[in-house]
Design an enzyme around this catalytic site. Structure first.
Site, PDB file in Angstrom:
ATOM      1  N   ASP A 133      46.459   3.335 -41.519  1.00  0.00           N
ATOM      2  CA  ASP A 133      46.186   4.083 -42.758  1.00  0.00           C
ATOM      3  C   ASP A 133      45.613   3.256 -43.918  1.00  0.00           C
ATOM      4  OD1 ASP A 133      47.935   5.392 -41.110  1.00  0.00           O
ATOM      5  OD2 ASP A 133      49.467   5.721 -42.620  1.00  0.00           O
TER       6      ASP A 133
ATOM      7  N   GLN B   9      47.197  -0.435 -43.687  1.00  0.00           N
ATOM      8  CA  GLN B   9      48.227  -0.781 -42.714  1.00  0.00           C
ATOM      9  C   GLN B   9      47.612  -1.748 -41.713  1.00  0.00           C
ATOM     10  OE1 GLN B   9      51.815   0.871 -42.049  1.00  0.00           O
ATOM     11  NE2 GLN B   9      51.303   0.175 -44.100  1.00  0.00           N
TER      12      GLN B   9
ATOM     13  N   LEU C 274      44.453  -1.985 -37.378  1.00  0.00           N
ATOM     14  CA  LEU C 274      44.464  -1.348 -38.708  1.00  0.00           C
ATOM     15  C   LEU C 274      44.840   0.110 -38.523  1.00  0.00           C
ATOM     16  CD1 LEU C 274      41.593  -1.362 -41.351  1.00  0.00           C
ATOM     17  CD2 LEU C 274      42.095   0.743 -40.116  1.00  0.00           C
TER      18      LEU C 274
END
Ligand code: FRU
Length: 497
Positions: free
Chosen positions: A42, A58, A40
């Site tokens: 942003d 993200q 993971l």
């Protein structure tokens, strides 16, 4: 939905199903959002829509060290009970084939309007900084926050202005007096960080209306820009790359911070007024949004790209990185007498406390739980006296009477060593301890330090060297996450501390 969409979705479902069954859970957190599996970074598309908070992120579900970027999607009504809704945006078009990069959501009565950057690396011998990369701005819309229209390009890479490198991305959109505005993070061809400002009457056709620069050169790239008005102040937030570190500043490889501007449409910011959002090791690319109650809420990525430190054995659990808790922002007077943006965990975090808390009367406390909320109040007259608090025998927060020092030993830190800040007094400290992340909120959010850490066993040992402080430790329950798509339940998956 095209074939590529179906192909990627089936890979993701498979990866998520396998990972969930394998989780050994020493490091998975109780109240910090993580990827279901894989990587993971942003937070993306943060918004409140039809009574639900949407937290996209993200996500590289197929590779724990990052890879193909898609958007993952959580929803929650209360920041305690979450539902994972899968990965709605995957690189299934020519204009986003190398990654559905970061972006934001703008919501109104017509729906949710999501803007992101489609990352494309052209085939050939390119450096991908000054040539060979496309970064179209893409729009997707939704009426229900669950199903989405087809993607459409609203700003083509060829329309970006002259004088810029290929690094233009991370649209953040808002509306003011009937006009829509978008900021994009950018790097000029001669390596100066900038923000491009676009405007539009309809969110479909955008035209360049200016750029935000700094008085003096300030970093080569500004990622993830944001702009908002908070308590009548105009705040420009961004994540600059390429600043030289100093004793109390810019100690990480990349930074993220903000400048409070006097004027309504800032175009040249004073870089000397740049304030870092977080002084810890793991914080980058934050994004904010306004909720129905008028709260300006910030969520950051509790990670740091290209850092020398790692997440150690957490990777063997097949996941990496998490988000900070949602933080409510306000402008307040700091200990140096200047106005600053303060950050405190949203009040929903308090609702995860179990019981009335334990008043600490000892130097050392062994808790069975991994999730704790430690609230420390210092005597007003003595708030310049030194103290220290250690978590897991390896993460020490020290106030020297002038400096804050956060130090991690090799075992807990995986390369994280020391971060410092200056503060003239400490009258309160709140420590959110989770399985592998700690957030420190000093003086009701005047400064924040976030760090990941890696302990050997479950449970949490706290040690106090805090004469005269009033300390209460609240055990915390975990958030609940439902995974309706893959048919697995919270029990199979979650590490309930
Ligand atoms: C920030 C960032 C963004 C980009 C995204 C890609 O961490 O580099 O600029 O859109 O990550 O994952």
């Amino acid at each position: 939905m095209n074939q590529e969409y179906e192909r990627i979705q089936s890979l993701i479902s498979y990866a998520e199903d396998c990972a969930v069954n394998d989780c050994s859970c020493l490091y998975r957190n109780g109240f910090h959002l993580m990827p279901p599996t894989g990587w993971l970074n942003d937070p993306n598309g943060l918004c409140k829509y039809k009574g639900e908070y949407h937290i996209f992120f993200q996500y590289s579900p197929l590779e724990v060290s990052g890879g193909m970027k898609v958007w993952g999607h959580y929803v929650t009504k209360d920041f305690v009970n979450y539902t994972y809704l899968g990965a709605p945006f995957v690189p299934d078009e020519d204009f986003d084939k190398d990654g559905v990069y970061s972006g934001s959501a703008y919501v109104d009565e017509k729906g949710m309007h999501i803007f992101y950057t489609g990352n494309v690396k052209l085939e050939g011998n390119y450096d991908y900084t000054y040539s060979g990369r496309r970064a179209d701005t893409v729009l997707v819309e939704s009426k229900d926050g669950r199903t989405f229209t087809q993607k459409s390009v609203v700003i083509d890479t060829d329309e970006y202005p002259e004088g810029y490198s290929c690094h233009i991305r991370d649209p953040k959109v808002w509306c003011e007096n009937g006009t829509y505005y978008m900021v994009l993070g950018a790097r000029t061809s001669d390596d100066n960080g900038r923000i491009l400002v676009y405007s539009s009457n309809d969110m479909y056709k955008w035209s360049l209306s200016g750029e935000i620069s700094s008085k003096k050169p300030f970093a080569y790239m500004w990622e993830c820009p944001d702009y908002f008005v908070l308590d009548d102040k105009h705040v420009v937030s961004f994540s600059p790359q390429g600043l030289e570190s100093g004793k109390y500043k810019f100690q990480n490889i990349y930074q993220s911070g903000y400048v409070v501007c006097d004027e309504a449409e800032p175009r040249v910011i004073d870089e000397d007024k740049f304030v870092e959002w977080d002084m810890g090791f793991d914080f980058y690319a934050p994004q904010t949004f306004l909720d129905d109650d008028g709260r300006r809420i910030l969520i950051g990525w509790a990670g740091m790209p290209d850092a020398r430190y790692t997440n150690g054995e957490a990777e063997t659990e097949n996941w990496q990185h998490c988000l900070t808790v949602p933080r409510q922002l306000r402008v307040d007077v700091a200990s140096d007498g200047n106005k600053k943006v303060f950050q405190t965990p949203v009040k929903e975090v308090d609702s995860m406390r179990l019981g009335d808390g334990l008043r600490v009367k000892w130097d050392r406390l062994s808790c069975e739980r991994d999730c704790l909320d430690v609230v420390c109040k210092f005597d007003e007259d003595k708030c310049t006296e030194p103290f220290s608090i250690t978590v897991a025998d390896g993460v020490t927060f020290t106030y020297t009477g002038q400096d804050i020092e956060l130090t991690l030993d090799e075992e807990c830190g995986k390369g994280r060593d020391i971060r410092k800040s200056y503060i003239s007094y400490v009258k309160s400290l709140r420590i959110l301890v989770d399985s592998s992340i700690i957030e420190y909120y000093i003086n009701d959010g005047e400064q924040v330090f976030t760090t990941r850490y890696y302990k050997k066993d479950k449970g949490t040992v706290l040690s106090f060297d805090t004469k005269g402080a009033d300390i209460t430790v609240f055990p915390m329950k975990s958030m609940n996450i439902e995974f309706p798509y893959n048919g697995f339940g919270v029990e199979d998956y979650q590490c309930v501390s």
